[in-house]
Design an enzyme around this catalytic site. Structure first.
Site, PDB file in Angstrom:
ATOM      1  CG  HIS A 163       2.380 -37.674  18.946  1.00 19.15           C
ATOM      2  ND1 HIS A 163       1.007 -37.719  18.879  1.00 19.15           N
ATOM      3  CD2 HIS A 163       2.722 -36.400  18.629  1.00 19.15           C
ATOM      4  CE1 HIS A 163       0.533 -36.543  18.541  1.00 19.15           C
ATOM      5  NE2 HIS A 163       1.559 -35.712  18.381  1.00 19.15           N
ATOM      6  CG  HIS A 206       3.900  12.773   7.136  1.00 13.88           C
ATOM      7  ND1 HIS A 206       3.936  12.286   5.863  1.00 13.88           N
ATOM      8  CD2 HIS A 206       5.165  12.693   7.598  1.00 13.88           C
ATOM      9  CE1 HIS A 206       5.165  11.915   5.550  1.00 13.88           C
ATOM     10  NE2 HIS A 206       5.942  12.158   6.605  1.00 13.88           N
ATOM     11  CG  ASN A 242      -5.886   7.538   5.985  1.00 12.34           C
ATOM     12  OD1 ASN A 242      -6.177   6.345   6.068  1.00 12.34           O
ATOM     13  ND2 ASN A 242      -6.467   8.372   5.132  1.00 12.34           N
ATOM     14  CD  GLU A 259       2.686 -33.717  25.393  1.00 10.54           C
ATOM     15  OE1 GLU A 259       2.343 -33.946  24.215  1.00 10.54           O
ATOM     16  OE2 GLU A 259       3.140 -32.623  25.785  1.00 10.54           O
ATOM     17  CD  GLN A 315       8.018  12.583  10.260  1.00 13.76           C
ATOM     18  OE1 GLN A 315       7.327  11.594  10.028  1.00 13.76           O
ATOM     19  NE2 GLN A 315       8.781  13.132   9.300  1.00 13.76           N
ATOM     20  CB  SER A 359       4.140  10.508  10.349  1.00 12.55           C
ATOM     21  OG  SER A 359       4.037   9.843   9.133  1.00 12.55           O
ATOM     22  CG  ASP A 388      10.600  10.384   6.655  1.00 16.01           C
ATOM     23  OD1 ASP A 388      10.466   9.415   7.414  1.00 16.01           O
ATOM     24  OD2 ASP A 388      10.109  11.518   6.887  1.00 16.01           O
ATOM     25  CE1 TYR A 407      -3.882   2.171   0.207  1.00 21.17           C
ATOM     26  CE2 TYR A 407      -2.441   3.491   1.616  1.00 21.17           C
ATOM     27  CZ  TYR A 407      -3.580   3.372   0.835  1.00 21.17           C
ATOM     28  OH  TYR A 407      -4.411   4.442   0.673  1.00 21.17           O
ATOM     29  CD  GLU A 444       6.433   6.629  11.966  1.00 24.96           C
ATOM     30  OE1 GLU A 444       5.864   7.718  12.246  1.00 24.96           O
ATOM     31  OE2 GLU A 444       6.497   6.181  10.809  1.00 24.96           O
ATOM     32  CG  HIS A 445      10.179   8.742  12.866  1.00 25.55           C
ATOM     33  ND1 HIS A 445       8.962   9.215  12.390  1.00 25.55           N
ATOM     34  CD2 HIS A 445      10.643   7.892  11.930  1.00 25.55           C
ATOM     35  CE1 HIS A 445       8.712   8.674  11.208  1.00 25.55           C
ATOM     36  NE2 HIS A 445       9.725   7.872  10.898  1.00 25.55           N
TER      37      HIS A 445
HETATM   38  N1  LIG Z   1       3.909   4.948   9.867  1.00 22.51           N
HETATM   39  C1  LIG Z   1       4.542   5.017   8.752  1.00 22.51           C
HETATM   40  O1  LIG Z   1       5.475   4.281   8.517  1.00 22.51           O
HETATM   41  C2  LIG Z   1       4.108   6.014   7.719  1.00 22.51           C
HETATM   42  C3  LIG Z   1       4.864   6.169   6.563  1.00 22.51           C
HETATM   43  C4  LIG Z   1       4.404   7.056   5.588  1.00 22.51           C
HETATM   44  C5  LIG Z   1       3.216   7.732   5.779  1.00 22.51           C
HETATM   45  N2  LIG Z   1       2.520   7.547   6.931  1.00 22.51           N
HETATM   46  C6  LIG Z   1       1.235   8.166   7.180  1.00 22.51           C
HETATM   47  O2  LIG Z   1       0.391   7.759   6.134  1.00 22.51           O
HETATM   48  C7  LIG Z   1      -0.702   8.658   6.099  1.00 22.51           C
HETATM   49  C8  LIG Z   1      -1.073   8.949   4.678  1.00 22.51           C
HETATM   50  O3  LIG Z   1      -2.384   9.443   4.732  1.00 22.51           O
HETATM   51  P1  LIG Z   1      -3.128  10.025   3.525  1.00 22.51           P
HETATM   52  O4  LIG Z   1      -4.471  10.329   3.996  1.00 22.51           O
HETATM   53  O5  LIG Z   1      -2.334  11.094   2.928  1.00 22.51           O
HETATM   54  O6  LIG Z   1      -3.146   8.866   2.471  1.00 22.51           O
HETATM   55  P2  LIG Z   1      -3.708   7.409   2.520  1.00 22.51           P
HETATM   56  O7  LIG Z   1      -3.371   6.834   1.218  1.00 22.51           O
HETATM   57  O8  LIG Z   1      -3.230   6.675   3.710  1.00 22.51           O
HETATM   58  O9  LIG Z   1      -5.243   7.530   2.685  1.00 22.51           O
HETATM   59  C9  LIG Z   1      -6.015   8.052   1.675  1.00 22.51           C
HETATM   60  C10 LIG Z   1      -7.285   7.274   1.609  1.00 22.51           C
HETATM   61  O10 LIG Z   1      -8.006   7.372   2.814  1.00 22.51           O
HETATM   62  C11 LIG Z   1      -9.338   7.154   2.555  1.00 22.51           C
HETATM   63  N3  LIG Z   1     -10.158   8.080   3.323  1.00 22.51           N
HETATM   64  C12 LIG Z   1      -9.924   9.403   3.536  1.00 22.51           C
HETATM   65  N4  LIG Z   1     -10.944   9.934   4.271  1.00 22.51           N
HETATM   66  C13 LIG Z   1     -11.816   8.934   4.508  1.00 22.51           C
HETATM   67  C14 LIG Z   1     -13.051   8.849   5.212  1.00 22.51           C
HETATM   68  N5  LIG Z   1     -13.577   9.897   5.815  1.00 22.51           N
HETATM   69  N6  LIG Z   1     -13.680   7.669   5.244  1.00 22.51           N
HETATM   70  C15 LIG Z   1     -13.160   6.593   4.653  1.00 22.51           C
HETATM   71  N7  LIG Z   1     -12.005   6.630   3.990  1.00 22.51           N
HETATM   72  C16 LIG Z   1     -11.336   7.772   3.921  1.00 22.51           C
HETATM   73  C17 LIG Z   1      -9.557   7.387   1.090  1.00 22.51           C
HETATM   74  O11 LIG Z   1      -9.975   6.212   0.518  1.00 22.51           O
HETATM   75  C18 LIG Z   1      -8.218   7.748   0.539  1.00 22.51           C
HETATM   76  O12 LIG Z   1      -7.954   7.085  -0.654  1.00 22.51           O
HETATM   77  C19 LIG Z   1      -0.280   9.874   6.873  1.00 22.51           C
HETATM   78  O13 LIG Z   1      -0.965   9.842   8.115  1.00 22.51           O
HETATM   79  C20 LIG Z   1       1.196   9.655   7.110  1.00 22.51           C
HETATM   80  O14 LIG Z   1       1.647  10.225   8.281  1.00 22.51           O
HETATM   81  C21 LIG Z   1       2.950   6.690   7.889  1.00 22.51           C
HETATM   82  N1  LIG Z   2       7.679  10.059   7.761  1.00 26.48           N
HETATM   83  C1  LIG Z   2       6.967   9.022   7.077  1.00 26.48           C
HETATM   84  C2  LIG Z   2       6.872   7.826   7.994  1.00 26.48           C
HETATM   85  O1  LIG Z   2       6.157   8.134   9.120  1.00 26.48           O
HETATM   86  C3  LIG Z   2       7.599   8.584   5.775  1.00 26.48           C
HETATM   87  C4  LIG Z   2       7.697   9.616   4.733  1.00 26.48           C
HETATM   88  C5  LIG Z   2       7.523   9.458   3.417  1.00 26.48           C
HETATM   89  N2  LIG Z   2       7.794  10.630   2.830  1.00 26.48           N
HETATM   90  C6  LIG Z   2       8.120  11.460   3.737  1.00 26.48           C
HETATM   91  N3  LIG Z   2       8.025  10.872   4.919  1.00 26.48           N
HETATM   92 ZN   LIG Z   3       7.997  11.856   6.770  1.00 26.29          ZN
END
Ligand SMILES: NC(=O)c1ccc[n+]([C@@H]2O[C@H](COP(=O)([O-])OP(=O)(O)OC[C@H]3O[C@@H](n4cnc5c(N)ncnc54)[C@H](O)[C@@H]3O)[C@@H](O)[C@H]2O)c1
Ligand SMILES: N[C@H](CO)Cc1c[nH]c[nH+]1
Ligand SMILES: [Zn+2]
Length: 801
Positions: free
Chosen positions: A417, A260, A210, A412, A257, A235, A358, A125, A324-325
Site C-alpha cells: 500500500h 389485504h 405475502n 498496518e 389494511q 400489510s 397506497d 414483484y 409499516e404505516h
Molecule cells: N409491505 C408492503 O409494502 C405491501 C404492499 C402491498 C401489498 N402487501 C402485501 O402483499 C401481500 C399480497 O399477498 P397475496 O397473497 O395477495 O399475493 P402474493 O402475490 O404476494 O402471493 C401470491 C403467491 O403466494 C404463493 N402462495 C400462496 N400460498 C402458498 C403456499 N401455501 N405455499 C407456497 N406458496 C404459496 C403463490 O405462489 C401465489 O402466487 C399481502 O399480504 C399484502 O398485505 C404489502
Molecule cells: N397497503 C399496501 C401496502 O401495505 C399497498 C396497497 C396497494 N393497494 C392497496 N394497498
Molecule cells: Zn393497502
C-alpha cells in the site's frame, strides 16, 4: 379486535408480535424447497408451481404482444385517468429525490465525488394472489424508470384462468416495460435470483408480497447474492387516535389494511376509552359492508385496540412496534410526528387516510413490515441506484496526501500500500519542475472549474442535424428568408468547420486545436470562466498590458494578481519563480505586448511554461508584425499553453470580430463546451473564408505597414518633443514625449487625429500609442506633431522673454 387496557410495558413485546411470525420456520422450509425446485427445473418448475399454487395452466410464462395489445381496451377511461394522475404524483415526488453529483476537495488537489448509477438489472414483484395490485407496479416501475435502470423484468402471479390483470399490463405499457412474467410467490423470487430460460437473473429484487414472497426475498439475499429492497410483507397499520379522532375514519383506516390478507395486522392506540369503544363499534359496522369481510375479519382476530395513559406512551409503543404505516389521528399530529423514530410512512391528521399513500399521494407504498421499519426505509429512488464514489489526485494532491497514506499503511504493516504512493511521489519529485509534475499527472488537473466539468453543454438544432434538407423546420428560423438584401435566415455552423479547416492548413495545427471567438475578447472571457470559480480563484496579468484581461476577471468576480513588467517592458527575472508559487488559474502574456509593442523574451515565457501550474495564455494579436516564430509551434510541447491570435490587426478585419485561440484539442473541447452555440455569425464566417482564400495578400499588406512603421520611427526620432520611441514588434509605436503628453494628445485631436493616450498606464508616463496608418496618415501625423512641437517651443521661448 382484542382490547387491552393499560397493559404493563413488560407485556408490550407480546402485543407487538406479528401473526405471520409464528409460522415463519414452516414458511422458510417451504420456500427453500421451492428454490430447489426452480433451480432444478427452471421454466418447467415455474409452470408446475403455477398449476399447483395459482391453479393456472399456462401455455407460456411471458405476456404476449396480443395480451399487451388487448389490455388498454379493457381498462375503463376513468381508471386510466386516475392511474395517470397517480403516476404523475409518484413521479413528482420521486424525481425530486434525485441528488446532484457530490464533489468535495478534501485536501488541496484531492477531489472526491459521488455519483448515483442505476442498478442495471432489476426484478419487480407485483402481488396478485388475492388482488392484483397494479398500484405496486406504479410504485416500483416509476422509480426504476427515473433512476434509468436499463433492464426491468416484472413477475406477477397468474389468475386461475392463466391471465394477468389487464390493468397491470396497462401500467406496464405506460412505463415502457415489456417483460412481464406470469410467476408469483417464492417461485418468482427464485427465478429472479437464479435465472431460468425465460426469466433473467437480476441484481436486485423489489416489491411486497405475502409471507412466502417475503421469506423468498430474504433467502435470495442471504444465500444467492441478490440484493433486495427490504422485507415488505403482510400489510399493517398502527393508529394513534386521541379524543379528537373521528372513530369512523379510524375504523375505515384499520379495515383498509385488514382487508389485504388474513395475516395483516392493525392496531389502534388511544388514551380515550370512549374513542376505543366507538372505533370498535364502527369496525364491526363497516366490516359487514365489505366485500372482503372474511379476509378482514381473519386479520382482525390478531389485531389490537390498546388503551394507554397518554400521548407519550402511545408514541413509545408505536416506536417499539415500528409499523409499516402510522396514522396520527389527532389535532396534534405535527408535534407527535417530530417524535416518531420508527415507521415506514406516516399519515398526519384526520384528513389523511392511509389509502392515499397506497395509491396516489406520491410517496411509495412499498414499505418495511414486521418491525423492519426499525432499520429499513421504504422504496425510493435511492433503492434503484448505487452511489459510486470517485477520487482524483492532482500532483499537489498526491504530495499532500501521500505521506498520510504512507504513514498509515506502514503502521498496518501493508508495505505494498505504502509503495503505491511512494513510487508515484518519487516520479513527481524526480520531474524537472512543478509544472512538469502536473503534466505527468494530468495537465488540466485542478484547472477546470468543477461546475464546467459537471455541466451538460447546450445542444443546438445544428448540432443535432448537420447540413441541409429540403425542409428545415428544426430551429424555428424564418423559412421565408431575411428582411434586407442578403439571406441570413439560417443559423450558422456552430463549429465553424470550414474556417477551421482552412486555418488549420495555414497554421499547421489540427482543426480541433482551434477555437474561434467573437473577437479575442470572447476567448479571454471564456478562458477566465473555464478555469476560475468566481469569488475564489485568481489570474495573473503583467502590466502595462491589454486591459481586457482585467475587465474579464472583474466581470467574473475573479481576483487579479499583478506581475509588473520591468522598465524595458520585459518579464522580471523572478517571474517564473513567483508564478510557480502562485495558485492562479492562468497568466496572460501579451507578446508583442500592448501598449508597449515589444515581444516578451522567449526564454522567459518558456521558463514560465515549465514552472507555472496554470494555463499560460500568450496573446499574439500583433504577432504578424513580429519577426519571431509563433508560440503555436510549441503547443505539442506545452499542454497548458494557449495562443491567441486575431483577424483584427494584420488581416485588417477588426469589424468582423473574429479572434482565435489555439491549444490542445482537449482544452479547445472545454472552450467549445461553454461557448454560446452560434458565437460566430454567418456573415463573419463568409467573410473570414473569403479572407483566408486571399491569404497570399497578407505579406504584401504587412510589408507596407512595416515600411510605415520604419518611416514613422525615423521621422519621429527627429522631433524635439519626442523623448523615446520604444522598440516595436507591432503595428504601433509607444512614444514618450518631452512635453505634456496629454496636451499633445488633445492638440492632435483638435487637428482631427486620434491616438491613444497611455500616460496613466504603469511605466508609460508621458506616453502616447500611435498606430501605423496609411502613408498619407503617417505624413499627417508627423506634420501635426512637428507643428505641435514648434508651438511648444515658441510658447517656451515667450516664457523665457
Ligand atoms: N409491505 C408492503 O409494502 C405491501 C404492499 C402491498 C401489498 N402487501 C402485501 O402483499 C401481500 C399480497 O399477498 P397475496 O397473497 O395477495 O399475493 P402474493 O402475490 O404476494 O402471493 C401470491 C403467491 O403466494 C404463493 N402462495 C400462496 N400460498 C402458498 C403456499 N401455501 N405455499 C407456497 N406458496 C404459496 C403463490 O405462489 C401465489 O402466487 C399481502 O399480504 C399484502 O398485505 C404489502
Ligand atoms: N397497503 C399496501 C401496502 O401495505 C399497498 C396497497 C396497494 N393497494 C392497496 N394497498
Ligand atoms: Zn393497502
Amino acid at each position: 379486535m382484542q382490547l387491552y387496557s393499560y397493559p404493563d410495558p413488560s407485556t408490550w413485546p407480546a402485543l407487538q408480535q406479528r401473526p405471520a411470525a409464528a409460522e415463519a420456520p414452516q414458511v422458510a422450509a417451504r420456500v427453500r424447497a421451492i428454490f430447489e425446485q426452480v433451480r432444478a427445473g427452471g421454466d418447467a418448475a415455474l409452470l408446475t408451481l403455477a398449476a399447483e399454487l395459482d391453479k393456472a395452466t399456462l401455455a407460456s410464462l411471458l405476456i404476449s404482444e396480443a395480451e399487451f395489445a388487448a389490455a388498454a381496451t379493457l381498462v375503463p377511461a376513468d381508471l386510466q385517468a386516475a392511474i395517470r394522475q397517480a403516476k404523475t404524483n409518484i413521479e413528482a415526488f420521486h424525481a425530486a429525490q434525485r441528488e446532484p453529483e457530490l464533489r468535495v476537495e478534501t485536501m488541496p488537489g484531492v477531489v472526491c465525488s459521488r455519483r448515483a448509477v442505476p442498478v442495471q438489472r432489476v426484478g419487480l414483484y407485483v402481488p396478485g394472489g388475492s388482488a392484483p395490485l397494479f398500484s405496486t407496479l406504479l410504485m416500483l416501475g416509476v422509480p426504476a424508470r427515473l433512476a434509468g435502470c436499463p433492464e426491468v423484468v416484472v413477475c406477477t402471479p397468474p389468475q386461475a384462468d392463466g391471465s394477468v390483470s389487464p390493468v397491470i399490463l396497462f401500467v406496464a405499457q405506460l412505463l415502457g416495460i415489456d417483460k412481464v412474467v406470469k410467476a408469483g410467490g417464492a417461485q418468482a423470487v427464485a427465478a429472479l435470483a437464479l435465472g431460468t430460460a425465460t426469466v433473467p437473473a437480476v441484481d436486485k429484487i423489489f416489491g411486497p408480497g405475502n409471507r412466502y414472497v417475503t421469506a423468498a426475498k430474504q433467502l435470495a439475499a442471504a444465500e444467492f447474492g441478490v440484493a433486495i429492497d427490504m422485507p415488505a410483507g403482510p400489510s399493517e397499520v398502527l393508529i394513534i387516535a386521541d379524543a379528537s379522532a373521528n372513530p369512523a375514519f379510524v375504523a375505515a383506516d384499520l379495515l383498509s389494511q385488514a382487508e389485504h390478507g388474513p395475516d395483516s395486522q392493525v392496531v389502534v392506540l388511544s388514551d380515550s376509552s370512549a374513542v376505543l369503544e366507538q372505533v370498535q363499534a364502527e369496525v364491526a359496522r363497516q366490516l359487514a359492508l365489505l366485500p372482503r369481510r372474511d379476509v378482514a375479519a381473519q386479520a382482525l382476530e390478531s389485531s389490537r385496540a390498546i388503551l394507554l395513559p397518554d400521548a407519550n406512551s402511545m408514541l413509545e409503543f408505536s416506536n417499539q412496534y415500528a409499523p409499516e404505516h402510522l396514522i396520527l389521528a389527532t389535532d396534534n399530529a405535527d408535534a407527535l410526528a417530530a417524535q416518531v423514530t420508527n415507521a415506514g410512512s406516516v399519515f398526519l391528521g384526520h384528513l389523511t387516510p392511509e389509502a392515499v399513500g397506497d395509491y396516489a399521494s406520491g410517496t411509495n407504498h412499498t414499505l418495511p413490515t414486521s418491525g423492519y421499519a426499525r432499520q429499513y426505509s421504504g422504496v425510493s429512488l435511492d433503492s434503484f441506484v448505487k452511489k459510486i464514489t470517485f477520487q482524483r489526485l492532482s500532483a499537489q494532491g498526491l504530495q499532500v496526501i501521500g505521506p498520510v497514506v504512507e504513514t498509515m499503511a506502514e503502521a498496518e504493516g501493508l508495505a505494498a500500500h505504502a509503495r503505491a504512493v511512494t513510487l508515484r511521489l518519487a516520479a513527481l519529485n524526480s520531474s524537472a519542475s512543478p509544472a512538469a509534475a502536473v503534466t505527468l499527472a494530468n495537465p488540466y488537473a485542478g484547472l477546470i472549474r468543477p461546475s464546467v466539468e459537471r455541466m451538460q453543454p447546450y445542444s443546438s438544432a445544428r448540432d443535432e442535424f448537420e447540413g441541409m434538407a429540403p425542409v428545415m423546420l428544426d430551429a424555428n428560423e424564418n423559412s421565408l428568408g431575411s428582411v434586407g438584401p442578403d439571406d441570413f435566415s439560417r443559423y450558422p455552423d456552430p463549429h465553424q468547420r470550414a474556417i477551421k479547416a482552412d486555418l488549420a492548413r495555414l497554421k499547421g495545427v489540427a482543426p480541433n486545436q482551434i477555437f474561434l471567438g467573437n473577437g479575442s475578447d470572447e476567448a479571454i472571457d471564456l478562458l477566465v470562466r473555464l478555469t476560475c470559480t468566481p469569488g475564489q480563484d485568481s489570474i495573473v496579468i503583467c502590466p502595462p498590458t491589454y486591459g481586457m484581461y482585467e475587465v474579464a476577471a472583474n466581470l467574473n468576480d475573479v481576483r487579479v494578481e499583478r506581475l509588473p513588467l520591468n522598465a524595458d517592458f520585459q518579464l522580471p527575472p523572478d517571474a517564473a519563480e513567483k508564478l510557480a508559487a502562485s495558485n492562479a488559474k492562468l497568466v496572460f502574456l501579451c507578446s508583442p505586448n500592448n501598449p508597449t509593442g515589444n515581444l516578451l523574451a522567449q526564454e522567459a515565457i518558456e521558463t514560465i511554461l515549465r514552472n507555472f501550474r496554470g494555463l499560460v495564455v500568450v496573446d499574439e494579436a500583433y504577432a504578424d508584425f513580429a519577426d519571431a516564430p509563433s508560440w503555436i509551434t510549441r503547443l505539442a510541447e506545452f499542454p497548458r499553453l494557449v495562443v491567441m491570435q486575431t483577424f483584427s490587426k494584420a488581416w485588417g478585419l477588426a469589424g468582423l470580430r473574429l479572434g482565435v485561440a489555439y491549444a490542445s484539442a482537449q482544452l479547445i473541447a472545454y472552450l467549445d463546451k461553454i461557448k454560446p452555440p452560434y458565437n460566430i455569425s454567418a456573415a463573419t464566417q463568409q467573410h473570414a473564408l473569403a479572407a483566408l482564400a486571399a491569404a497570399p495578400q497578407l505579406p504584401e499588406m504587412r510589408a507596407e505597414l512595416l515600411d510605415g512603421r520604419r518611416w514613422l520611427v525615423e521621422k519621429l526620432a527627429q522631433l524635439a518633443i519626442v523623448e523615446h520611441i520604444f522598440p516595436s514588434d507591432a503595428n504601433f509605436l509607444l512614444v514618450r514625449f518631452t512635453v505634456d503628453a496629454t496636451g499633445v494628445y488633445d492638440q492632435l485631436r483638435s487637428r482631427g487625429i486620434v491616438v491613444r493616450n497611455r500616460t496613466t498606464q504603469p511605466g508609460c508616463a508621458g506616453c502616447l500609442r500611435l498606430t501605423v496608418g496609411t502613408a498619407e496618415e503617417n505624413v499627417q501625423l508627423v506634420q501635426a506633431l512637428t507643428e505641435i512641437g514648434a508651438e511648444q517651443s515658441s510658447v517656451a521661448a515667450s516664457h523665457i522673454q
